[in-house]
Structure formats: C-alpha cells, structure tokens
Write a protein that holds these residues in place. Structure first.
Motif, PDB file in Angstrom:
ATOM      1  N   ASN A 159       0.692  -1.179  -0.388  1.00 44.14           N
ATOM      2  CA  ASN A 159      -0.158  -0.300  -0.301  1.00 44.14           C
ATOM      3  C   ASN A 159       0.838   1.092   0.272  1.00 44.14           C
ATOM      4  O   ASN A 159       0.149   2.585  -0.194  1.00 44.14           O
ATOM      5  CB  ASN A 159      -0.747   0.088   1.491  1.00 44.14           C
ATOM      6  CG  ASN A 159      -0.023   0.027   2.685  1.00 44.14           C
ATOM      7  OD1 ASN A 159       0.671  -0.346   2.132  1.00 44.14           O
ATOM      8  ND2 ASN A 159      -0.743   0.171   3.758  1.00 44.14           N
ATOM      9  N   THR A 160       2.057   1.162   0.172  1.00 46.99           N
ATOM     10  CA  THR A 160       2.369   2.192   0.364  1.00 46.99           C
ATOM     11  C   THR A 160       3.562   2.869  -1.053  1.00 46.99           C
ATOM     12  O   THR A 160       3.972   3.962  -1.310  1.00 46.99           O
ATOM     13  CB  THR A 160       4.138   2.135   0.933  1.00 46.99           C
ATOM     14  OG1 THR A 160       5.247   0.526   0.689  1.00 46.99           O
ATOM     15  CG2 THR A 160       4.038   1.485   2.093  1.00 46.99           C
ATOM     16  N   GLN A 161       3.127   1.663  -1.818  1.00 47.57           N
ATOM     17  CA  GLN A 161       3.619   1.861  -3.683  1.00 47.57           C
ATOM     18  C   GLN A 161       2.904   2.546  -4.472  1.00 47.57           C
ATOM     19  O   GLN A 161       1.744   3.417  -3.740  1.00 47.57           O
ATOM     20  CB  GLN A 161       3.469   0.235  -4.382  1.00 47.57           C
ATOM     21  CG  GLN A 161       3.779   0.647  -5.843  1.00 47.57           C
ATOM     22  CD  GLN A 161       3.975  -0.382  -6.601  1.00 47.57           C
ATOM     23  OE1 GLN A 161       4.176  -1.898  -5.925  1.00 47.57           O
ATOM     24  NE2 GLN A 161       3.722  -1.492  -7.608  1.00 47.57           N
ATOM     25  N   ILE A 162       3.486   3.474  -5.272  1.00 48.01           N
ATOM     26  CA  ILE A 162       2.977   5.284  -5.954  1.00 48.01           C
ATOM     27  C   ILE A 162       1.628   3.978  -6.565  1.00 48.01           C
ATOM     28  O   ILE A 162       2.086   2.947  -8.120  1.00 48.01           O
ATOM     29  CB  ILE A 162       3.812   5.888  -6.705  1.00 48.01           C
ATOM     30  CG1 ILE A 162       4.700   6.026  -5.847  1.00 48.01           C
ATOM     31  CG2 ILE A 162       3.224   6.586  -7.804  1.00 48.01           C
ATOM     32  CD1 ILE A 162       6.076   7.086  -6.269  1.00 48.01           C
ATOM     33  N   GLY A 163       0.780   4.755  -6.796  1.00 47.25           N
ATOM     34  CA  GLY A 163      -0.603   4.276  -7.604  1.00 47.25           C
ATOM     35  C   GLY A 163      -1.086   3.241  -6.693  1.00 47.25           C
ATOM     36  O   GLY A 163      -1.615   2.734  -7.692  1.00 47.25           O
ATOM     37  N   PHE A 164      -0.736   2.598  -5.608  1.00 45.66           N
ATOM     38  CA  PHE A 164      -1.430   1.883  -4.840  1.00 45.66           C
ATOM     39  C   PHE A 164      -3.314   1.951  -5.101  1.00 45.66           C
ATOM     40  O   PHE A 164      -4.005   1.643  -5.255  1.00 45.66           O
ATOM     41  CB  PHE A 164      -1.218   0.907  -3.741  1.00 45.66           C
ATOM     42  CG  PHE A 164      -1.637   0.214  -3.009  1.00 45.66           C
ATOM     43  CD1 PHE A 164      -1.516  -0.846  -2.106  1.00 45.66           C
ATOM     44  CD2 PHE A 164      -3.327   1.300  -1.617  1.00 45.66           C
ATOM     45  CE1 PHE A 164      -2.129  -1.914  -2.348  1.00 45.66           C
ATOM     46  CE2 PHE A 164      -3.771  -0.214  -1.479  1.00 45.66           C
ATOM     47  CZ  PHE A 164      -3.482  -1.299  -1.442  1.00 45.66           C
ATOM     48  N   GLN A 165      -3.519   3.535  -4.256  1.00 47.01           N
ATOM     49  CA  GLN A 165      -4.686   4.241  -4.335  1.00 47.01           C
ATOM     50  C   GLN A 165      -5.705   3.888  -5.261  1.00 47.01           C
ATOM     51  O   GLN A 165      -7.040   3.776  -5.641  1.00 47.01           O
ATOM     52  CB  GLN A 165      -4.778   5.191  -3.795  1.00 47.01           C
ATOM     53  CG  GLN A 165      -3.906   5.380  -1.958  1.00 47.01           C
ATOM     54  CD  GLN A 165      -4.891   4.601  -0.952  1.00 47.01           C
ATOM     55  OE1 GLN A 165      -5.942   4.103  -0.893  1.00 47.01           O
ATOM     56  NE2 GLN A 165      -4.156   4.120  -0.139  1.00 47.01           N
ATOM     57  N   LYS A 166      -4.414   4.574  -6.675  1.00 49.32           N
ATOM     58  CA  LYS A 166      -5.427   4.201  -7.502  1.00 49.32           C
ATOM     59  C   LYS A 166      -5.814   3.451  -8.482  1.00 49.32           C
ATOM     60  O   LYS A 166      -6.742   3.011  -9.118  1.00 49.32           O
ATOM     61  CB  LYS A 166      -4.547   5.181  -8.442  1.00 49.32           C
ATOM     62  CG  LYS A 166      -5.266   5.771 -10.130  1.00 49.32           C
ATOM     63  CD  LYS A 166      -4.472   6.185 -10.617  1.00 49.32           C
ATOM     64  CE  LYS A 166      -4.797   6.784 -12.653  1.00 49.32           C
ATOM     65  NZ  LYS A 166      -4.113   7.278 -12.803  1.00 49.32           N
TER      66      LYS A 166
END
Length: 255
Positions: free
Chosen positions: A194-201
């Motif tokens: 969940n810390t990876q860029i783009g996870f929320q998207k």
C-alpha cells in the motif's frame, strides 16, 4: 309618511342616580297604514356604548327608525353622548306582552343631525352558534379508538422504514467490506504494498469496476431489504466477487 310606533324610556342605572331618559319617540314608515295603532310604550335599561364601525353588517336590522323627543333632558343627553357619529347607545328593551318581541336590544346613534335607532338582529348569531355547536358535536363523535389505531399504525410504518433502511445499509456495508478485503488480498498476492505509488488509484479503479459489474446484486439488496439471503447465496456472491476481482487485477497489473 312617518308614523310614531313607540315611545321608549330607559334607565341609566344606579351609578347615574337612576336617571331615566324619557319620551324617546320612535318613528318609521308603516306600509299598511290601516293596521297602525296607538304608539307602544317600551321601557329599557342602558347597557353600554358601542363602536358602530366595529359592528358586523348582519347584526343591523333592516328597519330603521327616527328618534324625536319633546324632553329637553333627553335632547341634551343625546347631544352630549352622541358627538361621535360612530358611537351608539345600546339599550336593553324590557320584555312585556305589550312590546315588540323583535326588539331586544336597540342601538341609538346620530346620523349627521338626526338621531336614529335600529334593532340588533341576534338571530343570525344564534344560527351561526347553532351551526358551530353541531360541527363540534360531529367532531366529538369521532371514534378515538380509530385515531389511536391510526397513530399506532403510522408509528409501525415509520419504524419499518427505519429498519429497512438500516438493513440496506448493513448489507451494502457488508458488500463493500467483502469487496475491499478481496482487493487488498489480491494486491498482496501480487506483491503490491500500500506504500507503492499508484496503489490507491489501482484500489479505487478495481473497486468501482467490480461494483459496476455486480450492480444487479446491489439492486436486489435495495429492492428487498427485508429478505435474509441464505448463507449459500452469500458464499456464491463471495465467489463471484473473488472471480471478478481476480479478473480485474490480472487485467490492471498485466504490464
């Protein structure tokens, strides 16, 4: 031609040393002159002053009489008390067999330079009071048991609506929680923290796509909130959601 139909005298009351206004001659036009007789003698008592501008139109009797007097005391009394044209003197006529039964209250007032008198017609007020009394009686005949039952029924309906709304919210919340867990589990299996860029998207895109894919199930929840689906149906929905999430994540993480 005017005829003298009555001679009125009225007492001003004990506060005025029992002064009596005498020789108030009431004159009016008598249509049938053959039936006219000697002027009737009427006695009365002063009641109060009244503002003519505040009297309803319907209390004034149609027949109006002119007032004359040979008494200087009477003339002086009217001159003093009727300076204002809107002021009227209410006289309660004593009831005797020799008097006109239609005259219960007489109002004496000044019209420019002429003193006039008319009877207060209370018959319409009695009719209005009778109608109001009948309406009140009809309202009082309402069955209070029916009113209580209707109130109880409305409370039950309102309670049912609240309960259904709560059930809908609970089922929708359960659907959202299940879908969220499946997406998070699928992302962990693919090594996407969940810390990876783009996870929320990615999470949001997968959630919305799955929600759209299962829109029919969501409609069923909204239309039948009271129904409690069997556990096997819940398992089927879980399996379908899991299959949908896997398909979407495979598609979205292909590159």
């Amino acid at each position: 031609m005017l005829d003298k139909v009555a001679i009125l005298s009225f007492n001003l009351g004990e506060r005025r040393n029992s002064i009596t206004i005498r020789d108030v001659q009431l004159w009016k036009d008598v249509a049938d002159r053959a039936t006219r007789g000697a002027p009737k003698k009427m006695k009365g008592k002063f009641m109060q002053y009244v503002d003519l501008a505040k009297l309803p139109i319907w209390v004034k009797d149609e027949s109006e009489m002119l007032c004359y007097s040979t008494s200087s005391t009477t003339v002086g009394y009217f001159t003093s008390k009727l300076k204002d044209e809107n002021r009227g003197i209410v006289v309660n006529i004593a009831k005797n067999g020799n008097e006109d039964p239609s005259l219960e209250f007489a109002v004496i007032y000044r019209d420019v330079d002429t003193i006039k008198c008319f009877a207060l017609d209370t018959r319409r007020k009695m009719m209005i009071d009778a109608r109001i009394s009948n309406i009140v009686k009809q309202q009082n005949t309402v069955n209070f048991d029916d009113i209580i039952e209707q109130s109880h029924r409305r409370k039950i309906e309102a309670s049912n609506k609240v309960q259904k709304s709560v059930q809908i919210n609970d089922k929708r919340l359960q659907f959202n929680e299940t879908l969220s867990r499946l997406i998070l589990g699928g992302l962990r299996l693919r090594g996407i923290p969940n810390t990876q860029i783009g996870f929320q998207k990615l999470f949001k895109m997968t959630f919305q796509a799955a929600e759209f894919a299962h829109r029919e199930e969501l409609k069923t929840i909204a239309l039948s909130p009271g129904a409690s689906p069997p556990s096997e149906d819940n398992n089927l929905l879980f399996e379908r959601l899991q299959e949908t999430v896997e398909t979407l994540l495979t598609l979205f993480t292909r590159s």
